[in-house]
Design a protein around this motif. Structure first.
Motif, PDB file in Angstrom:
ATOM      1  N   ILE A   1       8.260   3.641  -5.912  1.00 54.04           N
ATOM      2  CA  ILE A   1       9.231   2.497  -5.581  1.00 54.04           C
ATOM      3  C   ILE A   1       8.362   1.389  -5.226  1.00 54.04           C
ATOM      4  N   ALA A   2       8.833   0.355  -5.466  1.00 56.88           N
ATOM      5  CA  ALA A   2       8.302  -1.002  -5.216  1.00 56.88           C
ATOM      6  C   ALA A   2       8.321  -1.559  -3.801  1.00 56.88           C
ATOM      7  N   PHE A   3       7.071  -1.327  -2.929  1.00 60.03           N
ATOM      8  CA  PHE A   3       7.160  -1.934  -1.746  1.00 60.03           C
ATOM      9  C   PHE A   3       6.396  -3.388  -1.724  1.00 60.03           C
ATOM     10  N   SER A   4       6.652  -3.931  -0.631  1.00 57.42           N
ATOM     11  CA  SER A   4       5.591  -4.969  -0.349  1.00 57.42           C
ATOM     12  C   SER A   4       4.420  -4.338   0.333  1.00 57.42           C
ATOM     13  N   ALA A   5       2.944  -5.051  -0.488  1.00 57.43           N
ATOM     14  CA  ALA A   5       1.991  -4.453  -0.178  1.00 57.43           C
ATOM     15  C   ALA A   5       1.482  -4.922   0.974  1.00 57.43           C
ATOM     16  N   ALA A   6       1.538  -6.198   1.547  1.00 53.22           N
ATOM     17  CA  ALA A   6       1.210  -6.523   2.721  1.00 53.22           C
ATOM     18  C   ALA A   6      -0.308  -6.609   2.447  1.00 53.22           C
ATOM     19  N   SER A   7      -1.087  -6.161   3.702  1.00 51.15           N
ATOM     20  CA  SER A   7      -2.399  -6.493   3.668  1.00 51.15           C
ATOM     21  C   SER A   7      -3.203  -5.317   2.616  1.00 51.15           C
ATOM     22  N   THR A   8      -2.330  -4.394   2.184  1.00 55.91           N
ATOM     23  CA  THR A   8      -3.027  -3.174   1.268  1.00 55.91           C
ATOM     24  C   THR A   8      -3.350  -4.150   0.007  1.00 55.91           C
ATOM     25  N   ILE A   9      -2.939  -5.167  -0.281  1.00 58.83           N
ATOM     26  CA  ILE A   9      -3.371  -5.887  -1.503  1.00 58.83           C
ATOM     27  C   ILE A   9      -4.748  -6.194  -1.113  1.00 58.83           C
TER      28      ILE A   9
END
Length: 490
Positions: free
Chosen positions: A241-249
């Motif tokens: 599922i596509a999630f907002s990556a936020a700071s994990t990016i």
């Protein structure tokens, strides 16, 4: 007259000696030996029975502390009498009688005896009578009701039949050796089965009354065991599922930047890395891209690196600063799904599965200098750089989310992420990292999303509880139980 008496006496003595001599001729000579068995003074039948009694005497089988007495014939042993014709007792004749009178040495009758082994019969006996009775099947841990702990598993053992056969074959050359220590192999306790751990984690979501969207990825780094699933509104749905990556990016940002620098790393680079990964500040992330990736298109270089390494659903499409332009719009297999779409941030996206595989590859790069990053970028990435990335992530100590579910002091190289969206509410929380457990190293990625509002405290407690469950399953000798209270999301 005296002479006649002496002659008669000698004749009587000789006749008596001849009678005794004839009686001895029904037995084998003294010092006769068949195989390893002395048979002098025995008849043929007696000699054969003695040989059989010795060669087919019971075996003492030792299975660890157990002693099992077993007839040799049951194990497939038999005796073969060689030397052709049956050896005969001594024959009556003048020369042998004269030797008997004068106590001359007699001939020794020797006979070769061999011991045969039916290995098929022996295997069958060891399996049916020994292994089936004394082997222990390992039992994996099982979840304890109303607890985050698992029951203690039981290690197993099994009879190594093929290895034990070697010791039985040795008895063919030494029929007097009747003790055989069977070779028993220890069988370690199984880990919690992946399907069972998945069921336990799904039950935690159910008990927390979490009706949003969750995707969880856990990978045991030494046993190649994976748990990966997603749920939406309490029901299981396909993963990725596509999630907002936020700071994990920021994990792939630092990895891409590391490809551009060589150790010893510049002081500025290490300072920016720490501010970005440990304190989760956004300006240092932008600065690292500007300085070490260059140009206004630096975020796209992060995406390019990911795509070359085979990551289709993870991308960065712009800088972090407020008002940063969107450099490119990315359509991915994950964000094009029609069954589950949570409208993730168009600037940065990922999936729990891809973030987990990214961490797995970083770990393999650091530990063994293998994996997709080393293969794809052999001149730009190596174990030292990957290890620097993990060590930097270990210093991210926030005391909440996945870290809160681990024992104090267990290293957790991770990056968490959450952000308020345009409506002012929190909708997504994530934590992605590598746990360096006392028994097992593993990757753990947890993404939670609620379309209305994700309340931090229950979401934090739920994430910690999920983390604790995974730790207890894969570190059975170090299980912990911390009471987070009743987790009720709504």
């Amino acid at each position: 007259m005296v002479s006649l008496i002496l002659i008669l006496a000698a004749g009587l003595l000789t006749l008596n000696a001849f009678r005794e001599y004839r009686q001895t001729q029904a037995v084998l000579p003294e010092n006769s030996q068949w195989g390893v068995v002395h048979v002098g003074g025995l008849t043929l039948d007696q000699a054969q029975q003695r040989v059989l009694a010795v060669y087919l005497s019971p075996f003492e089988l030792r299975y660890q502390g157990q002693i099992i007495h077993t007839p040799a014939e049951a194990l497939g042993f038999s005796v073969i009498f060689l030397d052709g014709a049956q050896p005969q007792p001594k024959q009556s004749n003048f020369n042998s009688f004269w030797a008997y009178l004068w106590n001359d040495p007699q001939l020794v009758i020797e006979r070769e005896i061999r011991f045969s082994l039916d290995e098929s019969q022996l295997r069958g006996y060891l399996q049916s009578e020994i292994a089936n009775r004394y082997d222990v099947i390992p039992v994996p841990p099982f979840p304890i009701p109303a607890s985050s702990r698992f029951s203690a598993g039981v290690s197993g053992r099994f009879l190594d039949i093929e290895a034990s056969l070697v010791r039985f074959r040795a008895a063919l050359s030494n029929p007097l050796e009747r003790q055989v220590d069977l070779i028993v192999q220890e069988q370690p306790m199984d880990w919690v089965d992946a399907s069972l751990l998945k069921a336990v984690l799904m039950d935690e979501l159910r008990k927390a009354n979490f009706n949003g969207i969750a995707e969880i990825y856990a990978y045991h780094l030494s046993k190649d065991q994976q748990v990966h699933f997603a749920v939406a509104n309490g029901k299981e749905v396909p993963t990725e599922i596509a999630f907002s990556a936020a700071s994990t990016i920021k994990i792939p940002i630092l990895l891409t930047a590391l490809m551009q620098v060589q150790p010893p790393f510049p002081d500025e680079f290490m300072r920016l890395s720490e501010r970005m990964m440990v304190y989760s500040e956004n300006p240092p992330a932008d600065r690292i891209m500007e300085v070490y990736l260059g140009s206004t298109l630096a975020p796209l270089k992060v995406t390019e690196m990911l795509q070359k390494a085979g990551f289709q659903n993870t991308f960065l499409a712009g800088y972090f600063y407020l008002g940063a332009p969107l450099l490119q719009r990315f359509d991915t297999p994950a964000n094009q799904r029609l069954d589950v779409n949570i409208n993730p941030d168009v600037y940065n996206q990922t999936t729990a599965g891809e973030m987990g595989r990214l961490l797995k590859e970083i770990y393999q790069c650091a530990v063994s200098e293998k994996g997709v990053f080393v293969e794809t970028f052999p001149e730009e990435i190596n174990a030292e750089k990957c290890d620097y990335l993990m060590e930097t992530m270990k210093r991210n100590r926030i005391g909440v989310l996945g870290e809160a579910g681990l024992p104090e002091g267990v290293p957790f190289a991770h990056k968490h992420g959450w952000t308020e969206e345009s409506d002012g509410f929190l909708h997504t929380i994530s934590d992605a990292g590598i746990v360096f457990g006392p028994q097992s190293d593993y990757v753990m990625v947890i993404f939670l999303y609620d379309p209305a509002q994700l309340l931090f405290e229950p979401a934090n407690a739920l994430t910690a509880r999920l983390s604790q469950r995974i730790f207890n399953a894969w570190n059975p000798d170090y299980q912990i139980e911390w009471n987070f209270g009743e987790i009720r999301y709504r």
